[in-house]
Design an enzyme around this catalytic site. Structure first.
Site, PDB file in Angstrom:
ATOM      1  N   HIS A 103       0.875  -1.174   0.000  1.00  0.00           N
ATOM      2  CA  HIS A 103       0.000   0.000   0.000  1.00  0.00           C
ATOM      3  C   HIS A 103       0.911   1.224   0.000  1.00  0.00           C
ATOM      4  CE1 HIS A 103      -2.298  -3.008   2.354  1.00  0.00           C
ATOM      5  NE2 HIS A 103      -3.400  -2.424   1.918  1.00  0.00           N
ATOM      6  N   ASP A 106       2.197   1.923   3.458  1.00  0.00           N
ATOM      7  CA  ASP A 106       3.168   0.998   4.084  1.00  0.00           C
ATOM      8  C   ASP A 106       4.573   1.558   3.972  1.00  0.00           C
ATOM      9  OD1 ASP A 106       1.008  -0.747   4.150  1.00  0.00           O
ATOM     10  OD2 ASP A 106       1.677  -1.897   2.388  1.00  0.00           O
TER      11      ASP A 106
HETATM   12  C1  XLS Z   1      -7.538  -6.734   4.217  1.00  0.00           C
HETATM   13  C2  XLS Z   1      -7.072  -6.894   2.859  1.00  0.00           C
HETATM   14  C3  XLS Z   1      -5.910  -6.003   2.484  1.00  0.00           C
HETATM   15  C4  XLS Z   1      -5.758  -5.932   0.999  1.00  0.00           C
HETATM   16  C5  XLS Z   1      -4.978  -4.774   0.513  1.00  0.00           C
HETATM   17  O1  XLS Z   1      -8.248  -7.554   4.770  1.00  0.00           O
HETATM   18  O2  XLS Z   1      -6.754  -8.230   2.647  1.00  0.00           O
HETATM   19  O3  XLS Z   1      -4.745  -6.438   3.104  1.00  0.00           O
HETATM   20  O4  XLS Z   1      -5.184  -7.090   0.485  1.00  0.00           O
HETATM   21  O5  XLS Z   1      -5.509  -3.562   0.908  1.00  0.00           O
END
Ligand code: XLS
Ligand code: NI
Ligand code: NI
Length: 448
Positions: A103, A106
Site C-alpha cells: 500500500h 506501508d
Molecule cells: C484486508 C485486505 C488487504 C488488501 C490490501 O483484509 O486483505 O490487506 O489485500 O488492501
C-alpha cells in the site's frame, strides 16, 4: 553489501527429512509441473504491510514482533522507512521470492498535506526503483490505503464527504503513477471502508454510483499515462465495515456487470475473506474463474473457529490442492500471483518466524500445485463430472442443452413417468469415496 540478518538463504532440500528446517521441501523453483517450471506458475509475493510493517498487535495488546529494521523508539521516521527497503530486498533474495506488494502508506509516513505525503512516498519509491533495477525483483501489485487515516472513517470512494472523495482520488492518482513507474503487474482496490455500518444514514445507491464512477476515472487516468496493469477488486464481506459492498466474488461480479466494469477489472481473492463470506476458498476461485475474472490470489487462510480476518500463512494442503486445481484450469494467473497477505501468529514474534512462515506458505502451494496437476493429468474430477452429468449428453437432456425444447416439451416428456422410473436414473454423489480419492492423491503425490 554485508548481510543485514543471519538467516541462511533458503534452498530446496526435498522431502527426505520430515522436520521442517530452513529449506523448501516441495517448492523447487526449477521443477517442471504441468509443463512449466514451478517458479513460472507460482509467482509468490511478499506483502509489505505484514512482513515489513506488522508488529503483531491485537486489540488487547501492543506489538510483540522483534524486527531488525525498527529504529529505536520511532518506527515511522523516514530513516526507518528507507532502511526497511534494504531489509525487504535481502528477504526477497534469501527466500527466492520474486515479487512484493504494498500500500502507499506501508512505505512512508504521511505529511501534513497530500503533496507532502507524496514527497515522502517518492523518496522511498526512488530507492525501491533503484533496488528493483539492481536485483530484478518485481511488484506484483500496489494499492492505496483508503482506510487507515481518520478522514476515511466513512470510506474513500463511498464517503458522503466530497473533500474526502477528492483526497481519495488524489491518492489513487499518485498510486497509479507509482504503478506505472515500477511496472506493477496489477493494481488492487480493496474496499477497506467502502461499505456501511448503519443503513438509515446511508444512501447506498448514491455510494455505489460514486465508487463505480471513481473506478472509471481511475481507469481513464491509467489509460492516459499508459499504465496497462490489470485492475483488481478484492472482495471481503465484513471487517472493518459491517456491510462491505464487495462482499464476495458473485456480489462483486454483479457490481462490475451492473456498471459495465467487467472488462476493466478482475478479482483478487483472499483465503480468509472467503470463510468470512461463508464460502470456501475454492468456491470463490471457481466462480471467478468461470466468469473469466480470476485475477490474483491473496494466499492466506484463517482459523475456521474465529470470526475475523487473522491472515494466517497458508498451511492447509487440502485447500491449496483445490485452489490450485482451479488455478491450473484457469491456465495460472497471467497478470497475478500468490501474495502472502499473511502474518505470523502473535507468539511467533522472532524475525526468523517470518522465514518459517514463508517456507510453510510456499511449500503448501507448491504441494497443492503438484497434487492438482496429477488430478488433472488423471482427469479425476473431469471424469466425476462427466459421469454425473451424462444424462445431459443424450436424449431429452441434450435436446434441452441444444435449445431445442420448450417448457411444454419438457412437461410432455415428464408427464407420464413414474417416480420409480425417475429415481432409477439417480446416481450417488459418492462424496465419501471422492474424499478418500483426494486424500490418496495427496498422500501419493507428496510421498514421492
Ligand atoms: C484486508 C485486505 C488487504 C488488501 C490490501 O483484509 O486483505 O490487506 O489485500 O488492501
Ligand atoms: Ni488481501
Ligand atoms: Ni484480508
Amino acid at each position: 553489501m554485508s548481510e543485514l540478518f543471519s538467516f541462511p538463504k533458503v534452498s530446496f532440500v526435498g522431502n527426505k527429512s520430515l522436520n521442517a528446517g530452513n529449506g523448501y521441501h516441495y517448492y523447487n523453483a526449477d521443477e517442471v509441473v504441468a509443463g512449466k517450471k514451478m517458479s513460472e506458475w507460482l509467482k509468490f509475493s511478499v506483502a509489505y504491510w505484514h512482513t515489513m510493517d506488522q508488529r503483531l498487535t491485537d486489540p488487547f495488546g501492543e506489538g510483540t514482533a522483534t524486527r531488525p529494521w525498527d529504529i529505536a523508539g520511532n518506527p515511522d521516521t523516514m530513516a526507518a522507512a528507507l532502511a526497511k527497503v534494504d531489509y525487504l530486498f535481502e528477504f526477497l533474495e534469501k527466500t527466492g521470492v520474486e515479487y512484493f506488494a504494498f500500500h502507499d502508506r506501508d512505505l512512508a509516513p504521511e505529511g501534513n498535506t497530500l503533496a507532502e505525503t507524496n514527497a515522502n512516498l517518492d523518496k522511498v519509491v526512488d530507492k525501491i526503483e533503484q533496488k528493483m533495477r539492481e536485483t530484478g525483483k518485481k511488484v506484483l501489485w500496489n494499492t492505496s490505503s483508503l482506510f487507515t487515516n481518520k478522514r476515511f472513517l466513512a470510506g474513500g470512494a463511498t464517503t458522503p464527504f466530497a473533500e474526502v472523495f477528492a483526497y481519495a482520488a488524489g491518492q489513487i492518482k499518485h498510486s497509479l503513477d507509482i504503478a506505472k513507474r515500477l511496472g506493477s503487474e496489477s493494481y488492487v482496490f480493496w474496499g477497506g471502508r467502502e461499505g456501511y455500518d448503519f443503513l438509515i444514514n446511508t444512501d447506498t445507491k448514491r455510494e455505489l454510483d460514486h465508487i463505480a464512477a471513481f473506478f472509471k476515472l481511475a481507469k481513464a487516468y491509467a489509460d492516459e499515462i499508459g499504465y496497462t496493469g490489470q485492475f483488481l477488486i478484492e472482495p471481503k464481506p465484513k471487517e472493518p465495515t459491517q456491510h462491505q459492498y464487495d462482499f464476495d466474488a458473485q456480489t462483486t461480479i454483479a457490481f462490475l456487470k451492473t456498471y459495465g466494469l467487467e472488462n476493466t477489472f478482475k478479482l483478487n481473492l483472499e483465503g480468509n475473506h472467503t470463510y468470512l463470506a461463508g464460502h470456501t476458498y475454492e468456491h470463490e476461485v471457481r466462480f471467478a474463474r468461470e466468469a473469466g475474472l480470476l485475477g490474483s490470489l491473496d494466499a492466506n487462510m484463517g482459523d475456521k473457529l474465529t470470526g475475523w480476518d487473522i491472515d494466517e500463512f497458508p498451511n492447509d494442503i487440502y485447500e491449496a490442492t483445490l485452489v490450485m486445481y482451479e488455478f491450473l484450469k484457469n491456465g495460472g494467473l497471467p497478470t497475478g500471483g500468490l501474495n502472502f497477505d499473511s502474518k505470523p501468529r502473535r507468539q511467533s514474534f522472532e524475525f526468523d518466524d517470518l522465514f518459517y512462515a514463508h517456507i510453510a506458505g510456499m511449500d503448501t502451494y507448491a504441494a497443492g500445485l503438484k497434487v492438482a496437476a496429477k488430478l488433472i493429468e488423471d482427469q479425476v474430477i473431469e471424469n466425476i463430472l462427466k459421469t454425473r452429468y451424462a444424462s445431459f449428453d443424450s436424449g431429452i437432456g441434450a435436446d434441452f442443452e441444444a435449445g431445442q425444447v420448450t417448457l411444454k416439451d419438457l412437461a410432455d416428456y415428464a408427464e407420464n413417468k413414474t417416480d420409480e422410473e425417475i429415481n432409477a436414473t439417480l446416481q450417488s454423489g459418492r462424496q465419501e469415496q471422492i474424499k478418500s480419492t483426494l486424500n490418496n492423491y495427496i498422500f501419493s503425490v507428496l510421498g514421492q
